[in-house]
Design a protein around this motif. Sequence first.
Motif, short mmCIF file in Angstrom:
data_model
loop_
_atom_site.label_atom_id
_atom_site.label_comp_id
_atom_site.label_asym_id
_atom_site.label_seq_id
_atom_site.Cartn_x
_atom_site.Cartn_y
_atom_site.Cartn_z
N ASP A 1 42.03 35.72 41.39
CA ASP A 1 42.86 36.63 40.62
C ASP A 1 42.33 36.54 39.19
N PRO A 2 41.64 37.52 38.64
CA PRO A 2 41.71 38.95 38.92
C PRO A 2 40.61 39.57 39.79
N ASN B 1 47.08 44.14 34.87
CA ASN B 1 45.65 44.19 35.19
C ASN B 1 45.22 45.65 35.25
N CYS C 1 40.29 39.81 42.92
CA CYS C 1 40.90 40.53 44.05
C CYS C 1 41.27 41.97 43.67
N GLN C 2 41.73 42.16 42.43
CA GLN C 2 42.17 43.50 42.02
C GLN C 2 40.99 44.46 42.06
N ARG D 1 46.93 39.71 42.03
CA ARG D 1 46.25 39.64 43.33
C ARG D 1 47.14 40.22 44.44
N GLU D 2 48.41 39.81 44.42
CA GLU D 2 49.31 40.26 45.49
C GLU D 2 49.68 41.73 45.33
N ALA E 1 51.29 41.64 37.07
CA ALA E 1 51.35 40.20 37.36
C ALA E 1 52.72 39.71 36.90
#
Length: 425
Positions: free
Chosen positions: A289-290, A382, A292-293, A11-12, A364
């Motif tokens: 998350d996942p 991811n 957000c990706q 996500r980040e 990740a």
Amino acid sequence: MNILILGGGGREHALAWATMQNPKCDRLIVAPGNAGIAAIAECADLPIEDGAVLAQFAVDNAIDLVIVGPEAPLVAGVADELRAAGVLCFGPSAAAAQLEASKTFTKQVCDAAKVPTAGWVRVTDAAAARAHLDRTGAPTVIKADGLAAGKGVVVAMTRAEADTAVADMFGGAFGGAGAEVVIEEFMTGEEASFFVLCDGEVALPIGTAQDHKRIGEADTGPNTGGMGAYSPAPILTDALQAQVMERIIRPTLAEMLRRGTPYQGVLYAGLMIEDGTARLVEYNARFGDPECQALMLRLGAQAFDLIHAAAEGRLAEARVDWADDHAMTVVLAARGYPGAYGKGDPIGGLDALPEDSFHMMFHAGTKTVDGRVTAQGGRVLNATARGATLAEARTRAYALAEAVVWPGGHYRRDIGWRALGAVSD
Ligand code: ATP
């Protein structure tokens, strides 16, 4: 602008990637980050749940905006401490993050705001729980009140399963999170996720998604943090999204404002949809998350402008520039996950991957050791791709996954099966 992102997952990495696409970003620091993030931004080893340390770091480094990825820092009050120190922060206060941290709190807000959701009772001892079950029977859903890393929910199809869940929760299986238990009506339907940015008063939808929680193909086996996702969710039509805004999101935000705890950040609504009607399953106070990706690859650089506008209370004038596209993320996990798994395997093939606005390998649990990217977590990579159709996004995402050389890793081959089936039918 100088930006600090808190977190170190896929996500980040996706948030960092979108931020780096935006010309407003002069300097990006991510704490703690991972090997993929380190390739595009500075990584800092900071205690991300310690608001005082973060506020000092932000002031010392002239940080203009902090974006909080995971829920734990929010629940710990990091956004409150940053704002108190005059630092702009994207993410709800600890009080507003109760929408994720306490199931009882969320249900009370839903009742006050007349948000459609499963009927519920709160019980504080096993005898009361059993008395309730005597009246309602199974199927039913038993939930530990607090955060339990996705493991505090038991969907009990039989009375015996419900009794076991009650005994486990009041027996201390979830520590403090099990001192209060919510028993819910069992809802049927199809699940989907709806993401809105909020600035305290205004909510702006930024996309829909569906994820795959189970480790095994055909959605079998134990639950995980998420093995893949795609966006948009075909079931969330425009009409249904308008219904969700009107009946669920706006009343919730109005109730939060009325309580003196306005919600600012991303609000992630987990929905159950049946017969054209959506009901709320849960709220989360952060991006999935996942999911957000996939969302970030679709939004690209504008994601940062929207996040910035939410943090500054300017969403009324913000617009999403929608592309008619689809994105998919396939999670590469260590063999054994979500049980015990090994760490330290080197991962090859990453340098040769295409990485552009259609393909990104978001990291990740990775770390560079002796110049090589190694696996250091359960969910490790991811493979994320975008296309004109979901089928095209899938073809690209799986091509990325297949190009990774990691014998100790595995991934599901059927991400998107439900949506792809619906499209081809
Ligand atoms: P997460 O880790 O997804 O945030 P959580 O621990 O916060 O999970 P919930 O989202 O409330 O828990 O529930 C987890 C899952 O259990 C849901 O995604 C849904 O599949 C199922 N579930 C929860 N509540 C109900 C309900 N009332 N009826 C049917 N299924 C439910």
